[in-house]
Design an enzyme around this catalytic site. Structure first.
Site, PDB file in Angstrom:
ATOM      1  N   GLY A 117       0.703  -5.064   1.049  1.00 20.03           N
ATOM      2  CA  GLY A 117      -0.507  -5.186   0.242  1.00 20.03           C
ATOM      3  C   GLY A 117      -0.253  -5.852  -1.101  1.00 20.03           C
ATOM      4  O   GLY A 117      -1.162  -6.452  -1.686  1.00 20.03           O
ATOM      5  N   GLU A 140       4.865  -4.969   7.189  1.00 19.74           N
ATOM      6  CA  GLU A 140       4.113  -3.916   7.883  1.00 19.74           C
ATOM      7  C   GLU A 140       4.603  -3.673   9.301  1.00 19.74           C
ATOM      8  O   GLU A 140       4.542  -2.563   9.815  1.00 19.74           O
ATOM      9  CB  GLU A 140       2.611  -4.270   7.908  1.00 19.74           C
ATOM     10  CG  GLU A 140       1.906  -4.172   6.562  1.00 19.74           C
ATOM     11  CD  GLU A 140       1.928  -5.454   5.760  1.00 19.74           C
ATOM     12  OE1 GLU A 140       2.791  -6.337   6.022  1.00 19.74           O
ATOM     13  OE2 GLU A 140       1.076  -5.588   4.860  1.00 19.74           O
ATOM     14  N   ALA A 192       0.859  -1.173   0.000  1.00 26.41           N
ATOM     15  CA  ALA A 192       0.000   0.000   0.000  1.00 26.41           C
ATOM     16  C   ALA A 192       0.901   1.229   0.000  1.00 26.41           C
ATOM     17  O   ALA A 192       2.050   1.170   0.450  1.00 26.41           O
ATOM     18  CB  ALA A 192      -0.895  -0.008   1.227  1.00 26.41           C
ATOM     19  N   GLU A 215      -0.423  -9.431  -0.381  1.00 26.70           N
ATOM     20  CA  GLU A 215      -1.831  -9.750  -0.108  1.00 26.70           C
ATOM     21  C   GLU A 215      -2.643  -9.788  -1.406  1.00 26.70           C
ATOM     22  O   GLU A 215      -3.511 -10.637  -1.576  1.00 26.70           O
ATOM     23  CB  GLU A 215      -2.408  -8.718   0.869  1.00 26.70           C
ATOM     24  CG  GLU A 215      -1.802  -8.870   2.258  1.00 26.70           C
ATOM     25  CD  GLU A 215      -2.153  -7.723   3.194  1.00 26.70           C
ATOM     26  OE1 GLU A 215      -1.928  -6.554   2.822  1.00 26.70           O
ATOM     27  OE2 GLU A 215      -2.656  -8.005   4.299  1.00 26.70           O
TER      28      GLU A 215
HETATM   29  C1  HXC Z   1       5.020   4.386  -1.370  1.00 28.45           C
HETATM   30  C2  HXC Z   1       6.916   3.440  -2.202  1.00 28.45           C
HETATM   31  C3  HXC Z   1       6.565   2.197  -1.629  1.00 28.45           C
HETATM   32  C4  HXC Z   1       5.334   2.115  -0.901  1.00 28.45           C
HETATM   33  C5  HXC Z   1       8.440   1.967  -2.651  1.00 28.45           C
HETATM   34  N1  HXC Z   1       8.079   3.236  -2.829  1.00 28.45           N
HETATM   35  N2  HXC Z   1       7.538   1.314  -1.919  1.00 28.45           N
HETATM   36  N3  HXC Z   1       6.138   4.519  -2.079  1.00 28.45           N
HETATM   37  N4  HXC Z   1       4.611   3.251  -0.800  1.00 28.45           N
HETATM   38  N5  HXC Z   1       4.902   0.997  -0.355  1.00 28.45           N
HETATM   39  C6  HXC Z   1       8.800   4.275  -3.562  1.00 28.45           C
HETATM   40  C7  HXC Z   1      10.004   4.787  -2.803  1.00 28.45           C
HETATM   41  O1  HXC Z   1       9.636   5.754  -1.857  1.00 28.45           O
HETATM   42  C8  HXC Z   1      10.831   5.368  -3.921  1.00 28.45           C
HETATM   43  O2  HXC Z   1      10.285   6.617  -4.286  1.00 28.45           O
HETATM   44  C9  HXC Z   1      10.559   4.423  -5.077  1.00 28.45           C
HETATM   45  O3  HXC Z   1       9.342   3.742  -4.762  1.00 28.45           O
HETATM   46  C10 HXC Z   1      11.648   3.388  -5.247  1.00 28.45           C
HETATM   47  O4  HXC Z   1      11.828   2.751  -3.991  1.00 28.45           O
HETATM   48  P1  HXC Z   1      13.286   2.584  -3.302  1.00 28.45           P
HETATM   49  O5  HXC Z   1      13.041   2.368  -1.861  1.00 28.45           O
HETATM   50  O6  HXC Z   1      14.178   3.696  -3.691  1.00 28.45           O
HETATM   51  O7  HXC Z   1      13.788   1.245  -4.006  1.00 28.45           O
HETATM   52  P2  HXC Z   1      14.740   0.113  -3.395  1.00 28.45           P
HETATM   53  O8  HXC Z   1      15.912   0.748  -2.668  1.00 28.45           O
HETATM   54  O9  HXC Z   1      15.045  -0.793  -4.515  1.00 28.45           O
HETATM   55  O10 HXC Z   1      13.886  -0.627  -2.291  1.00 28.45           O
HETATM   56  C11 HXC Z   1      12.745  -1.369  -2.713  1.00 28.45           C
HETATM   57  C12 HXC Z   1      11.884  -1.748  -1.482  1.00 28.45           C
HETATM   58  C13 HXC Z   1      11.588  -0.480  -0.650  1.00 28.45           C
HETATM   59  C14 HXC Z   1      12.664  -2.762  -0.615  1.00 28.45           C
HETATM   60  C15 HXC Z   1      10.618  -2.428  -1.995  1.00 28.45           C
HETATM   61  O11 HXC Z   1      11.065   0.518  -1.537  1.00 28.45           O
HETATM   62  C16 HXC Z   1      10.599  -0.705   0.445  1.00 28.45           C
HETATM   63  O12 HXC Z   1      10.935  -1.229   1.508  1.00 28.45           O
HETATM   64  N6  HXC Z   1       9.346  -0.269   0.213  1.00 28.45           N
HETATM   65  C17 HXC Z   1       8.300  -0.354   1.245  1.00 28.45           C
HETATM   66  C18 HXC Z   1       7.788  -1.748   1.361  1.00 28.45           C
HETATM   67  C19 HXC Z   1       6.711  -1.858   2.447  1.00 28.45           C
HETATM   68  O13 HXC Z   1       6.975  -1.510   3.604  1.00 28.45           O
HETATM   69  N7  HXC Z   1       5.527  -2.311   2.035  1.00 28.45           N
HETATM   70  C20 HXC Z   1       4.415  -2.409   2.978  1.00 28.45           C
HETATM   71  C21 HXC Z   1       3.623  -1.137   2.930  1.00 28.45           C
HETATM   72  S1  HXC Z   1       2.344  -1.138   4.116  1.00 28.45           S
HETATM   73  P3  HXC Z   1      11.255   7.904  -4.533  1.00 28.45           P
HETATM   74  O14 HXC Z   1      10.275   9.017  -4.804  1.00 28.45           O
HETATM   75  O15 HXC Z   1      12.070   8.078  -3.305  1.00 28.45           O
HETATM   76  O16 HXC Z   1      12.081   7.525  -5.724  1.00 28.45           O
HETATM   77  C22 HXC Z   1       1.148  -2.075   3.423  1.00 28.45           C
HETATM   78  C23 HXC Z   1      -0.066  -2.199   4.256  1.00 28.45           C
HETATM   79  C24 HXC Z   1      -1.024  -3.087   3.610  1.00 28.45           C
HETATM   80  O17 HXC Z   1       1.265  -2.595   2.360  1.00 28.45           O
HETATM   81  C25 HXC Z   1      -2.360  -2.861   4.191  1.00 28.45           C
HETATM   82  C26 HXC Z   1      -3.410  -3.474   3.312  1.00 28.45           C
HETATM   83  C27 HXC Z   1      -3.288  -3.137   1.913  1.00 28.45           C
END
Ligand code: HXC
Length: 260
Positions: free
Chosen positions: A113, A136, A69, A116
């Site tokens: 997400g 998360e 998400a 999921e």
């Molecule tokens: C918003 C995101 C994002 C996310 C990545 N980006 N994941 N933006 N929401 N979930 C964005 C980054 O901010 C970045 O934007 C660009 O995508 C590239 O990501 P990087 O981090 O620079 O890439 P990398 O170093 O290769 O790392 C990849 C990654 C990391 C390991 C996937 O991005 C990451 O940890 N993302 C978050 C994953 C996460 O926590 N997902 C769960 C979310 S909570 P910029 O503008 O800086 O270039 C969730 C709740 C679910 O899903 C609830 C029900 C749906």
């Protein structure tokens, strides 16, 4: 119909074809926001209602199926806003109502997400680059779209706890061993493999395809006895259908079945 956060394309040349949906927010690794989930719901519903579509494939990019998400959006919520606007529930449930088979073709990150969403699909085919996880916990929340429920059903309690409590990622091979993924293929063959599976399904009898999906999903609800009775009734109901007559006649006469 055209969308801003998805690419859609109809593939195949049979009577029933495959809708290929590509999640398309590349700059944010396909982070799932309301617009994307609304558009995905609309595309899935339209495909379900279209007699010319027999199966659906959802994919992302080489780098990410979906990284979860959109954290920027999640961060704008407190409890009252999340609860009163029905965060997640509002537009995440549509896929559960889709009767046609949905295949997830996953390369790169399928996190939070994104994992999921893949688990809501009927078949998950992974590229050898795929990485699954429920990170998360590292954001101070928990999975909110079924992760704590579907993951243990898919991989068992021990691995689900391991993944959801530590937030670590699991590679494609581990995901296949654990039962989250039905097959792992080289990344450059991912789409071809998923579309081939979809084409096989498109060429089968519609009623039996829908009945298999409904009956397998039923195994996740209620008791074994209820599920077996449900399966038995659908099994009986398919006798006398043109597809059953054609399928069995083709086998007995050593020819290829032609389902209408
Ligand atoms: C918003 C995101 C994002 C996310 C990545 N980006 N994941 N933006 N929401 N979930 C964005 C980054 O901010 C970045 O934007 C660009 O995508 C590239 O990501 P990087 O981090 O620079 O890439 P990398 O170093 O290769 O790392 C990849 C990654 C990391 C390991 C996937 O991005 C990451 O940890 N993302 C978050 C994953 C996460 O926590 N997902 C769960 C979310 S909570 P910029 O503008 O800086 O270039 C969730 C709740 C679910 O899903 C609830 C029900 C749906």
């Amino acid at each position: 119909m055209s969308y801003e956060t998805l690419l859609t394309d109809v593939r195949g040349d049979g009577t029933r074809r495959t809708l290929l949906i590509t999640l398309n927010r590349p700059k944010a690794l396909n982070a799932l926001n309301d617009q994307l989930m609304d558009e995905l719901g609309a595309a899935l519903k339209a495909a379900d209602a279209d007699a010319g579509i027999g199966a659906i494939v959802i994919t992302g990019s080489e780098k990410a199926f979906a990284a979860g998400a959109d954290i920027g959006v999640l961060a704008q919520h407190d409890f009252v806003k999340a609860y009163t606007t029905d965060l997640i529930t509002r537009n995440w449930e549509t896929i559960r109502t889709i009767r046609k088979p949905v295949i997830a073709a996953v390369a790169g990150f399928a996190l939070g997400g994104g994992c999921e969403l893949a688990m809501m699909c009927d078949i998950v085919i992974a590229a050898d680059t795929a990485k699954f996880g429920q990170p998360e916990i590292k954001l101070g929340i928990i999975p909110g779209a079924g992760g704590t429920q579907r993951l243990p059903r898919a991989v068992g309690k021990a691995k689900a706890m391991d993944l959801a409590l530590t937030g670590r990622m699991m590679g494609a091979e581990e995901a296949e061993r654990a039962g989250l993924v039905s097959r792992v293929v080289p990344a450059d063959k991912l789409l071809e493999e998923a579309l081939d599976a979809a084409t096989l399904i498109c060429n089968l009898g519609v009623a039996s395809v829908l009945a298999v999906k409904e009956s397998v999903n039923r195994s996740f609800e209620g008791t074994l006895a209820d599920g077996i009775m449900f399966e038995r009734r659908l099994f009986h109901a398919l006798f006398g259908t043109p597809d059953q007559i054609e399928g069995m006649d083709a086998f007995l006469n050593k020819r290829k079945a032609e389902f209408k």
